[in-house]
Motif scaffolding. Structure first.
Motif, PDB file in Angstrom:
ATOM      1  N   LEU A   1       0.842  -1.191   0.000  1.00 60.33           N
ATOM      2  CA  LEU A   1       0.000   0.000   0.000  1.00 60.33           C
ATOM      3  C   LEU A   1       0.877   1.240   0.000  1.00 60.33           C
ATOM      4  O   LEU A   1       1.917   1.272   0.657  1.00 60.33           O
ATOM      5  CB  LEU A   1      -0.878   0.049   1.257  1.00 60.33           C
ATOM      6  CG  LEU A   1      -1.982  -0.981   1.430  1.00 60.33           C
ATOM      7  CD1 LEU A   1      -2.609  -0.806   2.809  1.00 60.33           C
ATOM      8  CD2 LEU A   1      -3.033  -0.826   0.350  1.00 60.33           C
ATOM      9  N   THR A   2       0.437   2.242  -0.723  1.00 61.95           N
ATOM     10  CA  THR A   2       1.069   3.555  -0.640  1.00 61.95           C
ATOM     11  C   THR A   2       0.030   4.503  -0.063  1.00 61.95           C
ATOM     12  O   THR A   2      -1.070   4.623  -0.610  1.00 61.95           O
ATOM     13  CB  THR A   2       1.525   4.054  -2.020  1.00 61.95           C
ATOM     14  OG1 THR A   2       2.349   3.057  -2.626  1.00 61.95           O
ATOM     15  CG2 THR A   2       2.324   5.336  -1.886  1.00 61.95           C
ATOM     16  N   ILE A   3       0.363   5.150   1.040  1.00 60.38           N
ATOM     17  CA  ILE A   3      -0.593   6.005   1.738  1.00 60.38           C
ATOM     18  C   ILE A   3      -0.215   7.473   1.562  1.00 60.38           C
ATOM     19  O   ILE A   3       0.918   7.874   1.849  1.00 60.38           O
ATOM     20  CB  ILE A   3      -0.655   5.643   3.232  1.00 60.38           C
ATOM     21  CG1 ILE A   3      -1.167   4.204   3.374  1.00 60.38           C
ATOM     22  CG2 ILE A   3      -1.544   6.616   3.996  1.00 60.38           C
ATOM     23  CD1 ILE A   3      -1.297   3.726   4.789  1.00 60.38           C
ATOM     24  N   PHE A   4      -1.172   8.240   1.081  1.00 63.38           N
ATOM     25  CA  PHE A   4      -0.957   9.668   0.846  1.00 63.38           C
ATOM     26  C   PHE A   4      -1.802  10.472   1.836  1.00 63.38           C
ATOM     27  O   PHE A   4      -2.991  10.192   2.010  1.00 63.38           O
ATOM     28  CB  PHE A   4      -1.328  10.031  -0.590  1.00 63.38           C
ATOM     29  CG  PHE A   4      -0.473   9.343  -1.615  1.00 63.38           C
ATOM     30  CD1 PHE A   4       0.689   9.935  -2.085  1.00 63.38           C
ATOM     31  CD2 PHE A   4      -0.829   8.088  -2.099  1.00 63.38           C
ATOM     32  CE1 PHE A   4       1.485   9.296  -3.025  1.00 63.38           C
ATOM     33  CE2 PHE A   4      -0.038   7.437  -3.044  1.00 63.38           C
ATOM     34  CZ  PHE A   4       1.123   8.047  -3.504  1.00 63.38           C
TER      35      PHE A   4
ATOM     36  N   LEU B   1      -6.417  11.683   5.538  1.00 65.36           N
ATOM     37  CA  LEU B   1      -6.115  10.658   4.538  1.00 65.36           C
ATOM     38  C   LEU B   1      -6.556  11.138   3.158  1.00 65.36           C
ATOM     39  O   LEU B   1      -7.741  11.326   2.901  1.00 65.36           O
ATOM     40  CB  LEU B   1      -6.827   9.350   4.891  1.00 65.36           C
ATOM     41  CG  LEU B   1      -6.567   8.157   3.966  1.00 65.36           C
ATOM     42  CD1 LEU B   1      -5.104   7.735   4.030  1.00 65.36           C
ATOM     43  CD2 LEU B   1      -7.476   6.987   4.336  1.00 65.36           C
ATOM     44  N   ALA B   2      -5.588  11.351   2.269  1.00 61.09           N
ATOM     45  CA  ALA B   2      -5.904  11.791   0.907  1.00 61.09           C
ATOM     46  C   ALA B   2      -6.417  10.604   0.095  1.00 61.09           C
ATOM     47  O   ALA B   2      -7.542  10.607  -0.387  1.00 61.09           O
ATOM     48  CB  ALA B   2      -4.678  12.406   0.246  1.00 61.09           C
ATOM     49  N   TYR B   3      -5.597   9.581  -0.043  1.00 61.75           N
ATOM     50  CA  TYR B   3      -6.030   8.349  -0.697  1.00 61.75           C
ATOM     51  C   TYR B   3      -5.005   7.248  -0.465  1.00 61.75           C
ATOM     52  O   TYR B   3      -3.868   7.500  -0.053  1.00 61.75           O
ATOM     53  CB  TYR B   3      -6.274   8.548  -2.195  1.00 61.75           C
ATOM     54  CG  TYR B   3      -5.056   8.902  -3.023  1.00 61.75           C
ATOM     55  CD1 TYR B   3      -4.327   7.924  -3.695  1.00 61.75           C
ATOM     56  CD2 TYR B   3      -4.648  10.229  -3.155  1.00 61.75           C
ATOM     57  CE1 TYR B   3      -3.226   8.247  -4.465  1.00 61.75           C
ATOM     58  CE2 TYR B   3      -3.546  10.566  -3.927  1.00 61.75           C
ATOM     59  CZ  TYR B   3      -2.839   9.573  -4.580  1.00 61.75           C
ATOM     60  OH  TYR B   3      -1.749   9.899  -5.337  1.00 61.75           O
ATOM     61  N   VAL B   4      -5.451   6.019  -0.722  1.00 63.83           N
ATOM     62  CA  VAL B   4      -4.600   4.837  -0.567  1.00 63.83           C
ATOM     63  C   VAL B   4      -4.480   4.162  -1.922  1.00 63.83           C
ATOM     64  O   VAL B   4      -5.480   3.916  -2.599  1.00 63.83           O
ATOM     65  CB  VAL B   4      -5.195   3.849   0.458  1.00 63.83           C
ATOM     66  CG1 VAL B   4      -4.329   2.596   0.555  1.00 63.83           C
ATOM     67  CG2 VAL B   4      -5.337   4.513   1.819  1.00 63.83           C
ATOM     68  N   SER B   5      -3.273   3.865  -2.331  1.00 66.16           N
ATOM     69  CA  SER B   5      -3.033   3.222  -3.617  1.00 66.16           C
ATOM     70  C   SER B   5      -2.480   1.816  -3.390  1.00 66.16           C
ATOM     71  O   SER B   5      -1.525   1.629  -2.629  1.00 66.16           O
ATOM     72  CB  SER B   5      -2.034   4.046  -4.440  1.00 66.16           C
ATOM     73  OG  SER B   5      -1.730   3.399  -5.657  1.00 66.16           O
ATOM     74  N   VAL B   6      -3.105   0.834  -4.032  1.00 69.03           N
ATOM     75  CA  VAL B   6      -2.622  -0.549  -3.949  1.00 69.03           C
ATOM     76  C   VAL B   6      -1.471  -0.731  -4.925  1.00 69.03           C
ATOM     77  O   VAL B   6      -1.564  -0.354  -6.093  1.00 69.03           O
ATOM     78  CB  VAL B   6      -3.752  -1.546  -4.272  1.00 69.03           C
ATOM     79  CG1 VAL B   6      -3.213  -2.975  -4.282  1.00 69.03           C
ATOM     80  CG2 VAL B   6      -4.878  -1.418  -3.256  1.00 69.03           C
TER      81      VAL B   6
END
Length: 235
Positions: free
Chosen positions: A5-8, A73-78
């Motif tokens: 996961l990449t957390i922005f 939390l802006a968004y989470v990218s798989v």
């Protein structure tokens, strides 16, 4: 696929102490799902790679409902690795030979765009699961395609990402720049630019394919509605 996961975050970079505490809480929260900070930028990875599909999907659902992350939390990218093995390692022996018309459809797209319609998916033993035509074309033209891994026991679905379109004055026109995703299970070949009929929450609608991806894992495979018809048209 689902390797991490990449957390922005939406944060004020001048509030160092507050940001550090927020990141510490995120680290602790994700450990409940067997996911730990990788030590690189804002990337988190499952500790047990064999259970990563369930861990990543559960974490994504949970993060969206965390009260103390609201507004932060802006968004989470798989994260999906695109180079899990070399072309030489892929085992296509269980795949059926594609029809000439289907191969021609995809090859013509490659010749026109200089890119494959989509990548290749192999399992943990490098057995080819999907993307056989991409494999054939990549071999023929000596290119390096995106190669993903999806565990053999996990479901796998092809997903198209596209925008709504409408027929106006004899032409297909994009209605907005907002993108949506649908499962693609039809036997018809599909490439970017194709016009499809999709099932949406507001009924049936036409969409134009922007790109073609894959999802794996039970939860991810149940996330989207289906494409119901290929219109045989392309923008």
């Amino acid at each position: 696929m689902n390797e991490g996961l990449t957390i922005f975050l939406n944060i004020d970079r001048e509030k160092a102490d507050e940001n550090e505490e927020l990141i510490r809480r995120i680290d602790e929260f994700l450990e409940n799902f067997g996911i730990k900070y990788s030590g690189v930028e804002n990337i988190y990875c499952p500790v047990d790679r064999t259970g990563r599909d369930d861990a990543i999907s559960a974490a994504c659902r949970a993060l969206s409902g965390v009260v103390w992350l609201k507004g932060k939390l802006a968004y989470v990218s798989v994260m999906n690795m695109t180079n899990v093995c070399s072309m030489e390692e892929i085992r296509p022996d269980d795949m059926e030979k594609p029809s000439e018309s289907k191969l021609e459809y995809y090859e013509k797209f490659y010749q026109e765009s200089n890119s494959l319609a989509h990548g290749i998916v192999v399992d943990e033993n490098r057995q080819l699961r999907d993307g056989y035509i991409s494999y054939i074309i990549a071999q023929k033209y000596g290119i390096n395609p995106s190669i993903y891994e999806a565990f053999a026991k996990q479901p796998l679905k092809k997903v198209i990402k596209g925008r709504h379109v409408v027929r106006m004055e004899g032409e297909w026109k994009v209605k907005s720049n907002k993108f949506y995703c649908w499962n693609y299970t039809l036997k018809n070949p599909v490439v970017p630019g194709d016009i499809l009929k999709a099932d949406t929450k507001n009924g049936k609608a036409f969409v134009c394919v922007d790109r073609i991806e894959y999802v794996t894992g039970k939860e991810f495979c149940e996330e989207y509605r289906d494409i119901i018809k290929h219109m045989g048209k392309r923008i």
